[in-house]
Design a protein around this motif. Structure first.
Motif, PDB file in Angstrom:
ATOM      1  N   TYR A  88      30.308  50.557 -23.434  1.00  0.00           N
ATOM      2  CA  TYR A  88      31.756  50.632 -23.256  1.00  0.00           C
ATOM      3  C   TYR A  88      32.294  51.978 -23.728  1.00  0.00           C
ATOM      4  N   SER A  89      31.841  52.422 -24.882  1.00  0.00           N
ATOM      5  CA  SER A  89      32.301  53.705 -25.418  1.00  0.00           C
ATOM      6  C   SER A  89      32.066  54.825 -24.428  1.00  0.00           C
ATOM      7  N   TYR A 129      34.627  44.757 -21.754  1.00  0.00           N
ATOM      8  CA  TYR A 129      34.022  45.246 -22.986  1.00  0.00           C
ATOM      9  C   TYR A 129      32.933  44.301 -23.476  1.00  0.00           C
ATOM     10  N   ALA A 170      30.052  43.748 -26.046  1.00  0.00           N
ATOM     11  CA  ALA A 170      29.765  44.338 -27.356  1.00  0.00           C
ATOM     12  C   ALA A 170      28.268  44.348 -27.676  1.00  0.00           C
ATOM     13  N   ASP A 171      27.445  44.299 -26.643  1.00  0.00           N
ATOM     14  CA  ASP A 171      25.996  44.266 -26.855  1.00  0.00           C
ATOM     15  C   ASP A 171      25.489  45.575 -27.447  1.00  0.00           C
ATOM     16  N   SER A 172      24.372  45.480 -28.124  1.00  0.00           N
ATOM     17  CA  SER A 172      23.690  46.692 -28.571  1.00  0.00           C
ATOM     18  C   SER A 172      23.034  47.358 -27.363  1.00  0.00           C
ATOM     19  N   THR A 202      21.348  45.518 -23.720  1.00  0.00           N
ATOM     20  CA  THR A 202      22.092  45.724 -22.476  1.00  0.00           C
ATOM     21  C   THR A 202      21.139  45.843 -21.295  1.00  0.00           C
ATOM     22  N   VAL A 232      28.074  49.127 -32.280  1.00  0.00           N
ATOM     23  CA  VAL A 232      27.988  48.204 -31.139  1.00  0.00           C
ATOM     24  C   VAL A 232      28.875  48.753 -30.021  1.00  0.00           C
ATOM     25  N   GLY A 233      28.580  48.340 -28.799  1.00  0.00           N
ATOM     26  CA  GLY A 233      29.433  48.721 -27.686  1.00  0.00           C
ATOM     27  C   GLY A 233      29.236  50.136 -27.185  1.00  0.00           C
TER      28      GLY A 233
END
Length: 254
Positions: A158-159, A97, A99-101, A105, A154-155
């Motif tokens: 990952y989402s 995971y 958490a970058d914007s 990324t 954020v993330g």
């Protein structure tokens, strides 16, 4: 209802810490022989030793699930060997995971996160599910996330991977369910091990929810046991929200 998984075998990926560790420990406590899989042998040995000290059966199999089909197949083969030739329960938990914007990324990170979070469980399921079906059935439990359906700033990467896993859950239920393999998923909320006297910044995301607090890994582990056990034999293709009501109720923060 103790020993709900007595006589079963299980493979749990990413099982050396946090949610994966709790799931491995709970499945072992319910009577299954568990393969604890992860990248770190020292942490793996710690989990295995703890399970054995409580009377459970567990072994560690090192795996670096980099998204390649070869890595997933190798884990399936070795876990099957250690477990005596079959895997009754597969828990696809391993994930990363960042958490970058979105703007921060890079392409390398994008590819790595999709490799670990989507490709690895895809090819591991491809290796395990047909064998389960040939052996008479089994259960697969995938790990999604509450932020797959409720956006946070954020993330995003990952989402999106967890959205893919939840979609695969439904597709696999349709594909493998008629052959005796049940496939379901758990969508955890904000879950971290509790530390007495410490307030984690993530607590703010649970303010105003029905639970009003973060969850702990054991809550996810108990849900995994339910989906793996025979008591959920009529449950196929669901995403079980274990998130303190984060995605099901309006959040009204004080």
């Amino acid at each position: 209802m103790p020993n709900r998984l007595a006589g079963k075998t299980a493979l749990v990926t990413g099982a050396t810490s946090n949610i994966g560790r709790a799931i491995a420990e709970e499945i072992a406590a319910e009577g299954a022989h568990v393969v604890v899989s992860g990248r770190n042998p020292e942490r793996g040995a710690e989990v295995v030793d703890g399970i054995r000290a409580r009377g459970g059966r567990a072994d560690f199999v090192r795996a670096d699930l980099d998204g390649s089909a070869a890595a997933s197949r190798a884990l399936a083969e070795e876990a099957g060997r250690v477990l005596g030739g079959r895997i009754d329960v597969l828990v696809n938990n391993a994930g990363i995971y960042p958490a970058d914007s979105t703007a921060e990324t890079d392409e390398k990170t994008f590819d790595e996160v999709y490799a670990v979070n989507v490709k690895a469980p895809f090819f591991l399921t491809a290796a395990v599910a047909p064998a389960m079906a040939e052996a008479g059935g089994g259960a697969i439990v995938n790990l999604g996330s509450w932020i797959a359906r409720l956006g946070i700033p954020v993330g995003a990467l990952y989402s999106s991977t967890k959205g893919a896993v939840e979609t695969l859950t439904r597709a696999w239920a349709a594909e493998f369910g008629p052959r005796g393999v049940r496939v379901n998923a758990i969508s955890p909320g904000v879950v971290l091990p509790s530390v007495p006297g410490e307030v984690h910044p993530a607590e703010t995301m649970m303010k105003g929810t029905p639970a009003g607090r973060m969850g702990t890994p054991d809550a996810i582990a108990k849900a995994a046991v339910y989906l793996a056990a025979d008591e959920s034999s009529f449950v196929h293709g669901i995403v079980l929200d274990v998130d303190g009501g984060r995605t099901t109720a309006a959040v009204i923060a004080a």
